[in-house]
Scaffold this motif. Structure first.
Motif, PDB file in Angstrom:
ATOM      1  N   GLY A  75       0.801  -1.209   0.000  1.00  0.00           N
ATOM      2  CA  GLY A  75       0.000   0.000   0.000  1.00  0.00           C
ATOM      3  C   GLY A  75       0.834   1.258   0.000  1.00  0.00           C
ATOM      4  O   GLY A  75       0.512   2.238  -0.672  1.00  0.00           O
ATOM      5  N   ALA A 103       2.327   1.751  -3.462  1.00  0.00           N
ATOM      6  CA  ALA A 103       1.307   2.229  -4.392  1.00  0.00           C
ATOM      7  C   ALA A 103       0.959   3.683  -4.123  1.00  0.00           C
ATOM      8  O   ALA A 103       0.704   4.460  -5.047  1.00  0.00           O
ATOM      9  N   VAL A 121      -7.131   4.757  -0.632  1.00  0.00           N
ATOM     10  CA  VAL A 121      -7.514   3.408  -1.032  1.00  0.00           C
ATOM     11  C   VAL A 121      -6.515   2.372  -0.534  1.00  0.00           C
ATOM     12  O   VAL A 121      -6.880   1.304  -0.039  1.00  0.00           O
ATOM     13  N   VAL A 122      -5.218   2.664  -0.667  1.00  0.00           N
ATOM     14  CA  VAL A 122      -4.208   1.616  -0.465  1.00  0.00           C
ATOM     15  C   VAL A 122      -3.493   1.676   0.877  1.00  0.00           C
ATOM     16  O   VAL A 122      -2.885   0.687   1.296  1.00  0.00           O
ATOM     17  N   PRO A 180      -2.685   0.938  -9.278  1.00  0.00           N
ATOM     18  CA  PRO A 180      -2.863   0.554  -7.877  1.00  0.00           C
ATOM     19  C   PRO A 180      -4.315   0.341  -7.482  1.00  0.00           C
ATOM     20  O   PRO A 180      -4.610  -0.476  -6.605  1.00  0.00           O
ATOM     21  N   ILE A 181      -5.233   1.065  -8.134  1.00  0.00           N
ATOM     22  CA  ILE A 181      -6.654   0.866  -7.829  1.00  0.00           C
ATOM     23  C   ILE A 181      -7.080  -0.549  -8.223  1.00  0.00           C
ATOM     24  O   ILE A 181      -7.750  -1.260  -7.455  1.00  0.00           O
ATOM     25  N   THR A 210      -5.607  -3.138  -5.892  1.00  0.00           N
ATOM     26  CA  THR A 210      -6.321  -3.175  -4.617  1.00  0.00           C
ATOM     27  C   THR A 210      -7.660  -3.890  -4.756  1.00  0.00           C
ATOM     28  O   THR A 210      -8.035  -4.718  -3.920  1.00  0.00           O
ATOM     29  N   GLY A 253      -7.145  -7.569  -5.009  1.00  0.00           N
ATOM     30  CA  GLY A 253      -6.804  -8.108  -3.703  1.00  0.00           C
ATOM     31  C   GLY A 253      -8.021  -8.246  -2.809  1.00  0.00           C
ATOM     32  O   GLY A 253      -8.184  -9.242  -2.097  1.00  0.00           O
ATOM     33  N   LEU A 254      -8.906  -7.274  -2.867  1.00  0.00           N
ATOM     34  CA  LEU A 254     -10.122  -7.332  -2.060  1.00  0.00           C
ATOM     35  C   LEU A 254     -11.034  -8.464  -2.511  1.00  0.00           C
ATOM     36  O   LEU A 254     -11.614  -9.181  -1.691  1.00  0.00           O
ATOM     37  N   GLN A 292     -11.498   3.967   2.248  1.00  0.00           N
ATOM     38  CA  GLN A 292     -11.196   3.397   0.936  1.00  0.00           C
ATOM     39  C   GLN A 292     -12.270   3.756  -0.086  1.00  0.00           C
ATOM     40  O   GLN A 292     -11.960   4.065  -1.237  1.00  0.00           O
TER      41      GLN A 292
END
Length: 304
Positions: A89, A92, A132-133, A245-246, A249, A252-253, A264
């Motif tokens: 995070g 990013a 967000v990260v 990076p969005i 993320t 990953g979620l 976030q």
């Protein structure tokens, strides 16, 4: 090609790059990030040059190596160094500063005027990515932060030079991307062999992962990206890079089955708003010469 189509196709590049972290962690052998970067660049670049049958000439030999070094050869090692020393995070979030770097370099090198609304979009985008990260337990490491800043600065300079130098007349975007991927891969080759070597075993999943990185994340993404950098206003692709990076993320979620926290969600909305604002508050200058060059380049670079 109209403006909307150009923006959307250029956005596919950072979207593809956003899958890199998931592909690396889920499919590739551990401990070989530079090898992944090498396979993402060199084979795809050589294949693109072989298909297009176009080689650099004159000053474009050193220009291709300079751009390849900035966009690939220097960026990948710095990216992986940052990933080793920083939580994902934090790395990013540092990368979210790229639109600001590109905006400043565009003013210095290309003499493009910084509009307040464009600067605001860059600031909001960087802040949105950070929301967000970044988690509450984010840790900072000086060398990791410097590596991350060095990586995004290298690609920022690469974007500015790509826009400043343009593309040789008669050379299509596939050839142009192939030159840079090949040059960057050649620079990565000795570093990879000295630092990591080759994985002992590459199974079917790893082969699929490397294939994805070389195609979707390599030749396809860079072809679309460099074309967009050349034709869009300087800050537009810099903001589009925030999609990487969005997307990482979000993936990953989804894989981890987590949910957005309130910060976030706010950051996600802010980043998307900055992306939209940055794409449409400025318009590229029309150029009949550039359109003619694009048409000629595509025709000459088509396989015969």
């Amino acid at each position: 090609m109209n403006r909307m189509t150009l923006v959307l196709t250029t956005a596919l590049a950072p979207i593809a790059w956003g899958t890199t972290y998931l592909v690396t962690t889920e499919l590739l052998p551990a401990g070989h990030p530079l090898f992944a970067g090498l396979l993402r660049s060199l084979p795809a670049g050589l294949l693109a040059v072989a298909i297009s049958r176009r080689f650099p000439s004159g000053s474009w030999w050193w220009k291709s190596f300079a751009l390849g070094a900035l966009n690939i050869g220097a960026f990948f090692p710095l990216l992986f160094l940052a990933a080793e020393r920083l939580p994902g995070g934090v790395a990013a979030a540092v990368a979210g500063a790229q639109p600001l770097i590109v905006l400043a370099l565009g003013a210095l090198v290309l003499h493009e005027r910084i509009r307040p609304i464009t600067a605001a979009a860059a600031l909001v985008g960087a802040g949105g990515v950070a929301l967000v990260v970044l988690g509450p337990a984010a840790e900072l490491d000086l060398w990791g932060v410097l590596a991350a800043l060095g990586g995004v600065t290298a690609t920022g300079v690469g974007m500015i030079l790509t826009k400043r130098w343009g593309r040789p007349v008669g050379v299509g975007p596939v050839s142009y991307a192939g030159w840079q991927l090949s040059a960057g891969g050649m620079l990565l080759l000795p570093v990879t062999l000295m630092v990591e070597g080759v994985p002992r075993e590459i199974d079917g999943n790893a082969a699929l992962g490397y294939l994805w990185l070389a195609t979707a994340g390599g030749i396809i993404a860079y072809t679309l990206w460099f074309r967009g950098v050349q034709q869009l206003p300087v800050v537009a692709p810099g903001l589009l890079a925030l999609l990487s990076p969005i997307v990482a993320t979000l993936l990953g979620l989804v894989v981890a089955g987590e949910r957005f926290t309130a910060p976030q969600a706010i950051g996600f909305v802010l980043t998307l708003g900055a992306l939209v604002l940055g794409q449409f508050v400025t318009r590229p200058k029309p150029s009949s010469d550039r359109r003619a060059e694009e048409t000629l380049g595509e025709a000459l670079s088509a396989p015969r």
